[in-house]
Write a protein that holds these residues in place. Sequence first.
Motif, PDB file in Angstrom:
ATOM      1  N   ILE A 113       0.840  -1.204   0.000  1.00  0.00           N
ATOM      2  CA  ILE A 113       0.000   0.000   0.000  1.00  0.00           C
ATOM      3  C   ILE A 113       0.869   1.246   0.000  1.00  0.00           C
ATOM      4  O   ILE A 113       0.571   2.226  -0.687  1.00  0.00           O
ATOM      5  CB  ILE A 113      -0.954  -0.023   1.213  1.00  0.00           C
ATOM      6  N   LYS A 126      -5.089   1.516   6.854  1.00  0.00           N
ATOM      7  CA  LYS A 126      -4.368   1.058   5.667  1.00  0.00           C
ATOM      8  C   LYS A 126      -4.973  -0.214   5.108  1.00  0.00           C
ATOM      9  O   LYS A 126      -5.092  -0.389   3.905  1.00  0.00           O
ATOM     10  CB  LYS A 126      -2.898   0.815   6.022  1.00  0.00           C
ATOM     11  N   ARG A 128      -7.645  -0.529   2.485  1.00  0.00           N
ATOM     12  CA  ARG A 128      -7.316  -0.295   1.082  1.00  0.00           C
ATOM     13  C   ARG A 128      -6.980  -1.594   0.367  1.00  0.00           C
ATOM     14  O   ARG A 128      -6.414  -1.582  -0.705  1.00  0.00           O
ATOM     15  CB  ARG A 128      -6.162   0.702   1.000  1.00  0.00           C
ATOM     16  N   ASP A 169      -3.901   1.544  -3.197  1.00  0.00           N
ATOM     17  CA  ASP A 169      -4.857   0.446  -3.019  1.00  0.00           C
ATOM     18  C   ASP A 169      -4.382  -0.820  -3.720  1.00  0.00           C
ATOM     19  O   ASP A 169      -3.827  -0.767  -4.819  1.00  0.00           O
ATOM     20  CB  ASP A 169      -6.222   0.840  -3.565  1.00  0.00           C
ATOM     21  N   ASN A 170      -4.609  -1.959  -3.080  1.00  0.00           N
ATOM     22  CA  ASN A 170      -4.265  -3.254  -3.663  1.00  0.00           C
ATOM     23  C   ASN A 170      -5.535  -4.016  -3.996  1.00  0.00           C
ATOM     24  O   ASN A 170      -6.342  -4.310  -3.102  1.00  0.00           O
ATOM     25  CB  ASN A 170      -3.426  -4.078  -2.676  1.00  0.00           C
ATOM     26  N   SER A 214      -3.221   2.760  -7.771  1.00  0.00           N
ATOM     27  CA  SER A 214      -3.461   1.451  -7.166  1.00  0.00           C
ATOM     28  C   SER A 214      -2.790   0.394  -8.024  1.00  0.00           C
ATOM     29  O   SER A 214      -2.280   0.695  -9.103  1.00  0.00           O
ATOM     30  CB  SER A 214      -4.964   1.163  -7.038  1.00  0.00           C
TER      31      SER A 214
END
Length: 677
Positions: free
Chosen positions: A315, A368, A371, A320-321, A427
């Motif tokens: 992240i 975190k 995300r 974003d993952n 991302s």
Amino acid sequence: MPSVFRGLSVHASPTNYIFRCPSFPDAPSLVVDRPSGNIKMVEHPVLQSKSSMSIAGILGMIRLRLDKYIIVITKSMVVGKIRGHSVYKIQLPSFCHCKSRLYILCFKDHDEDAYLALLRTHLRTGPMYYSYSFDLTNSMQRQSTADHSLPLWQQADDRFFWTNRTLLTCEARHHLSVDSFILPVFFGFLAITTTRIKNTPMIFILITRKSRHRAGTRYFARGVDENGSVANFNETEQILIIGDAGGGLGGYDPESIPSASGLKEQVQVVSYIQTRGSVPAFWAEVSNLHYIPKLAIRGIENAIPYAKKHFDEQIRLHGDNYCVNLVNQNGREEQVKTAYEKIVRTLLTAPSESTQAKILSLLKRRTKEDRIHYIYFDFHHECRNMKWHRAQLLLDQLGEALYSQRYFHASEGGTSVSSTVRNTQTSVIRTNCMDCLDRTNVVQSMLARWTLNRQLIDLAVLEKGENAGSYAHFESLFRNAWADNADVVSRAYTGTGALKTEFTRTGVRTKNGALADLGYSCTRYIKNNFADGPRQDAYDLFLGNYLPYASGISSSWVFVDRRPIFIQSVLYILAASVFLVLFTMIAADSRLTMRLFMLFWTTVGLYSGHFIFTHGMLYVNWPKLNTMVWAIEGYNEALGRVKKDKIVGQLVPRHERGVSSANIRLIHLEEGKKRIE
């Protein structure tokens, strides 16, 4: 002075090695004392040897049992240019020993020879690339915010910086200015090709960087470790450069490159990043000579802190993952799917599940971990009966995420270093299957194609509704680059090329391609069970996960087969049985004695084969430097079953000098299993 010296000369004498850059004769030289291997910088050193050898660069220094060795690049080839910076692939490494040849001959050590053989094979077969003036370890987006006043190695991404670390250690310890001798090298794939679509010339680049953390082979490196590193982690970046003077071995005249409006304009650089990596849980596939190995998942709850470490880093680097999971939802792979989903649910503060799309995400981001977005796609079910075009259904599942993540876009003024960042990628899509290879390759190439079309339309190279696939030359280039990339990543992990690349190369799936994949699968079975132990040892040795000089193991101990004699002999009995049965069949002698002879050896052969596959863990070629705890446990358990066998149990000694045979076999593994960074 350049970031890294472009080419060196080496002067060898009985007392030292002197590394100089002929292009900068007044620059300090790197001197390595012999036999200690100590490093120092000397201005205008006295050359005791007039003869010299030319090398491309230094990979580092490694200390084994008896000696220290300087690893140098004696031969490399240019593979192209990126923004005017030449890029090279290592072809031939060499080892310069610090102690004299007489010393090595007097104190002959078979383990030392085995270590060197492992390293030579690893460096010769592992695809490694470097540039003297361009940071290949970082993406275009990360480079846009890097401090370019720093030496090249200090700008490098530590995850993909495969150069041996000894020179860095010496600099930190002795405050030596060795910056110009440290050459950042990455392990992976790189293709640079000049092409054009319509009347617009461009450079197409595909880079895959393999992480040096938790690097290894298919069955010996799985899941996550205590540092949050996952096995087979690769970052793939697809780059398109429009308006550059040249990227391949040839190039274009910059004066002849038109823009979409017919006017000369700045160089446009766009890139798109994807990642792949093993499911971040504690799991393994235990090799036991069965075609489908035993799947073991341990302590899902215990893996959560380390999965959190992994995603915190991802992240921080990518935003974003979007975690695309391609494992099967039925059968043995379901356990891995369940473990992954449990970890994601635990990391998310308020997870919600969409039954229809099977997407776990959050509307409000409070931490975190919020995300992290989980997308499940049953590749084998959706694409069954070779209907692989149905993988496009994943695009619908990703939906707005594909649009909102964007891509990196910068405009550069001619050959100027300065650039204007117009867009950044916010991302990343992290794709995995069981091995993060075959299914992952198909999906990643599909996502790369979708993004490439979007980039070309945004840059006015294509009109809305057009597709880059309509241009045969570019389509062939794109497909082959991604298929070659798949093969390289697969060979590093499994020892063979990737499966399903026929679809990547041609866009269709045929029975011939399925047969080719069957051949690869059989080869993988053989290599993963009988050849991957040394390959894993080579990774650990080169990366410093195992230190021979600190192992405390006596000479000629590490690579000796210390299994009980009977266990070793069964393989030879099987081979002899097969030979004698075939010989009898060829002789075609119908006498009763020959029939009985053939029946006897057939029985012996069948029993030997049954014994080997029943106790398969005794015959797997395990790593000998850092063996997994579960492998030691499995070996002990298998040997214990043999000892209880009513027929052959008496042939296996119960104890040997007060230590079990299994521990005698694996004592060197237990002593060396602690990884040292």
